[in-house]
Design a protein around this motif. Structure first.
Motif, short mmCIF file in Angstrom:
data_model
loop_
_atom_site.label_atom_id
_atom_site.label_comp_id
_atom_site.label_asym_id
_atom_site.label_seq_id
_atom_site.Cartn_x
_atom_site.Cartn_y
_atom_site.Cartn_z
N ASP A 13 40.23 -80.32 -15.36
CA ASP A 13 39.97 -78.94 -15.76
C ASP A 13 40.53 -78.74 -17.16
O ASP A 13 41.75 -78.77 -17.36
CB ASP A 13 40.61 -77.96 -14.78
CG ASP A 13 39.90 -77.95 -13.44
OD1 ASP A 13 38.66 -77.99 -13.43
OD2 ASP A 13 40.59 -77.93 -12.40
N GLY B 6 35.92 -76.03 -19.13
CA GLY B 6 35.49 -76.18 -17.75
C GLY B 6 35.92 -77.53 -17.22
O GLY B 6 36.94 -78.09 -17.63
N LYS B 7 35.11 -78.09 -16.32
CA LYS B 7 35.44 -79.39 -15.72
C LYS B 7 34.83 -80.49 -16.58
O LYS B 7 33.63 -80.48 -16.88
CB LYS B 7 34.89 -79.47 -14.30
CG LYS B 7 35.52 -80.60 -13.47
CD LYS B 7 35.07 -80.53 -12.03
CE LYS B 7 35.62 -79.30 -11.31
NZ LYS B 7 37.09 -79.35 -11.17
N GLU C 65 30.77 -79.65 -15.94
CA GLU C 65 30.59 -78.33 -15.34
C GLU C 65 31.23 -77.30 -16.28
O GLU C 65 32.41 -77.03 -16.20
CB GLU C 65 31.24 -78.25 -13.96
CG GLU C 65 30.61 -79.15 -12.91
CD GLU C 65 31.30 -79.03 -11.56
OE1 GLU C 65 31.98 -78.00 -11.33
OE2 GLU C 65 31.18 -79.96 -10.75
N GLN D 295 32.49 -73.88 -18.12
CA GLN D 295 33.00 -72.62 -17.59
C GLN D 295 31.94 -71.53 -17.70
O GLN D 295 31.01 -71.62 -18.51
CB GLN D 295 34.27 -72.21 -18.32
CG GLN D 295 34.06 -71.80 -19.77
CD GLN D 295 35.35 -71.35 -20.43
OE1 GLN D 295 36.45 -71.65 -19.96
NE2 GLN D 295 35.24 -70.61 -21.52
N SER E 155 29.57 -70.13 -20.86
CA SER E 155 29.49 -71.11 -21.94
C SER E 155 28.04 -71.47 -22.24
O SER E 155 27.19 -71.50 -21.34
CB SER E 155 30.26 -72.37 -21.56
OG SER E 155 30.07 -73.39 -22.53
#
Length: 531
Positions: free
Chosen positions: A157, A162-163, A497, A499, A502
């Motif tokens: 994270d 994000g991821k 992934e 956030q 975005s």
């Protein structure tokens, strides 16, 4: 339509590679004269957005996000450090096996004088063929600074993003390349085949300067000449989500200079000696520094006679592209300098001059100097050997051979004929027209996703595009949605992934871009053939 704000990715990527400029050089230095006479500017918004829609393929990609991510992780978990020959054979075999699993009829590990290439041909029975350039090697791992193991392919994270998939090769270039293959797998699964035939031609030495990639190309030259273009999958979005697109690359000359104790100048010829012997013996280290100083002025301007003589001025298309991107560069100049930790451009140049140089001028850069003891504490020695690593980014119509010859001539003329010069890598620049069907298909695909990309005639960095554009006469571009950073550094990552809110594409959307691009290219080529 107004131009979009330029992406932070583009600012950083460009600024990291800025060198030279159109400003007047200090006394004694050849002044780089870059003249922009065109007043028109290229506007990517003039290219219609691609209208194709492949909902069934998009749905498949969405349903298989977890499996597709696992494919990226599988790739980055396989080390493939070309400089250390770590995992190279295993990665080459993994790539070939993946191509076979996708249905590529012909595949091969291609022997070279160095690391092997990988070849694959997918016969879709289509009218047109796309070559996909890939590199399966990565840079060595830094000893410190990583948040996670560089080859575990962990999800992290990352604040503001994000991821992310954090691993060596995540963005350079295993992540986007495997995402492209994920898109291809979805097309085959849902519709039976892609809209174009595909030739994958990968190398395992890009991080070494691609010294043996021409051997891979030569083996398949007859087949490659029948193709319609070459594509390099790449993450091109910045942290703000805005994408950049470049139509070519600078060439490169990479060489080393070595000074040793010798019969002409004196100095120990066998090994280092006590530092007190500097009173009676010559120092190869000082000699190397003095030799290097003859290549530039004290202000860092190139001082090698004739070094810029071969450079052709920017043509009309290049000037229009420059005019189309300079306003965004001017708006982001302060931010770019801040990212770089700098306060001004070289020798007080304006951002317009710096950008002109980034695109159209050559460079001469010392990458590293090695001599004697550089560890902690004190060790008084007189080294018997000193080495400098040097690179020069080349623009049309420079060649590595010509540039190196001028450097050798300058050293000899200044009395440094004992300095050894060894070329380690080199190839010429390459470029594709913005009006080529492949270029317009890519721009139209970006436009479909709501982006008007910043278009540059070339990147200030280097890649072996010339084997396609010059040797084979094929257009070649790089592109793709997605954001990553940290290439060649600790904590390299690719966003998988993003956030909420975005603009950055997640993995599934990045894959959809590749689906659309292949269909857009097929449509563009068919339309061109009918004219």
């Amino acid at each position: 339509m107004t131009q979009p704000r330029r992406s932070s990715f583009a600012c950083l990527l460009s600024a990291l590679l800025v060198a030279g400029s159109a400003a007047a050089a200090p006394p004694g230095a050849p002044a780089p004269k870059i003249t922009i006479t065109e007043t028109a500017a290229f506007d990517a918004a003039s290219v219609p957005a691609y209208a194709g829609d492949y909902a069934d393929i998009y749905a498949y990609l969405e349903q298989h996000r977890a499996q597709d991510l696992e494919q990226l992780q599988r790739w980055v978990r396989q080390p493939s450090i070309s400089a250390q020959n770590q995992g190279i054979k295993e990665m080459a075999e993994l790539l070939r096996a993946d191509l076979q699993g996708l249905g590529f009829r012909d595949t091969a590990l291609v022997p070279t004088s160095g690391h092997p290439g990988v070849y694959g041909y997918y016969d879709a029975g289509a009218e047109h063929t796309l070559v996909v350039y890939m590199m399966y090697d990565v840079q060595p791992i830094e000893p410190t600074g990583w948040k996670v193991d560089a080859f575990k392919g962990e999800l992290v994270d990352e604040p503001g993003l994000g991821k992310v998939l954090m691993a060596r090769g995540a963005t350079n270039q295993k992540g986007p390349q495997r995402a492209f293959l994920n898109a291809l797998a979805a097309m085959i699964k849902v519709r039976g085949k892609p809209p174009v035939n595909l030739i994958v031609l990968a190398e395992g030495e890009e991080e070494l300067g691609s010294p043996h990639y021409p051997e891979v190309v030569a083996k398949y030259e007859a087949q490659l000449r029948k193709a319609d273009g070459v594509f390099f999958p790449m993450n091109t979005q910045g942290r703000d989500g805005e994408p950049s697109m470049f139509l070519g690359v600078k060439g490169i000359l990479y060489f080393e200079l070595e000074a040793r104790g010798n019969a002409k100048t004196g100095g120990s010829q066998k090994s280092e000696v006590h530092g007190s012997m500097a009173a009676t013996l010559d120092s190869p280290t000082w000699r190397l520094v003095q030799a290097l100083s003859t290549l530039t002025t004290p202000e860092g301007e190139i001082a090698v006679p004739g070094y810029r003589d071969a450079i052709r001025p920017p043509n009309a298309e290049e000037q229009r592209l420059y005019n189309g991107l300079i306003r965004d560069r001017e708006q982001d100049a302060a931010k770019t300098l801040e990212v770089l930790g700098a306060t001004r451009w070289k020798n007080g140049r304006s951002v317009r001059e710096a950008v002109a140089s980034e695109l159209f001028d050559t460079t001469l850069n010392i990458d590293g100097l090695v001599a004697g003891y550089t560890g902690e504490g004190v060790k008084t020695i007189l080294p018997h050997r000193a080495v400098a690593k040097v690179d020069s980014r080349l623009v049309p119509d420079q060649t590595p051979e010509q540039a190196l010859g001028l450097i050798r001539k300058q050293l000899d003329a200044q009395g440094f004929d004992d300095i050894v010069v060894r070329q380690l890598s080199g190839y010429p620049p390459a470029q594709t027209s913005v009006d080529a069907p492949l270029s317009r298909a890519a721009i139209g695909t970006y436009r479909k996703y709501g982006f008007t990309p910043t278009i540059a005639p070339r990147l200030a960095g280097s890649a072996p595009y010339y084997v396609f554009t010059q040797t084979l006469g094929l257009p070649m571009i790089a592109g793709g949605l997605g954001h990553g950073s940290g290439a060649h550094a600790p904590n390299e990552y690719m966003v998988v992934e993003p956030q909420a809110g975005s603009k950055i594409a997640g993995l599934a959307q990045a894959e959809r871009f590749y689906v659309d691009l292949m269909y857009a290219l097929s449509d563009s080529l068919k339309a061109t053939a009918k004219k």
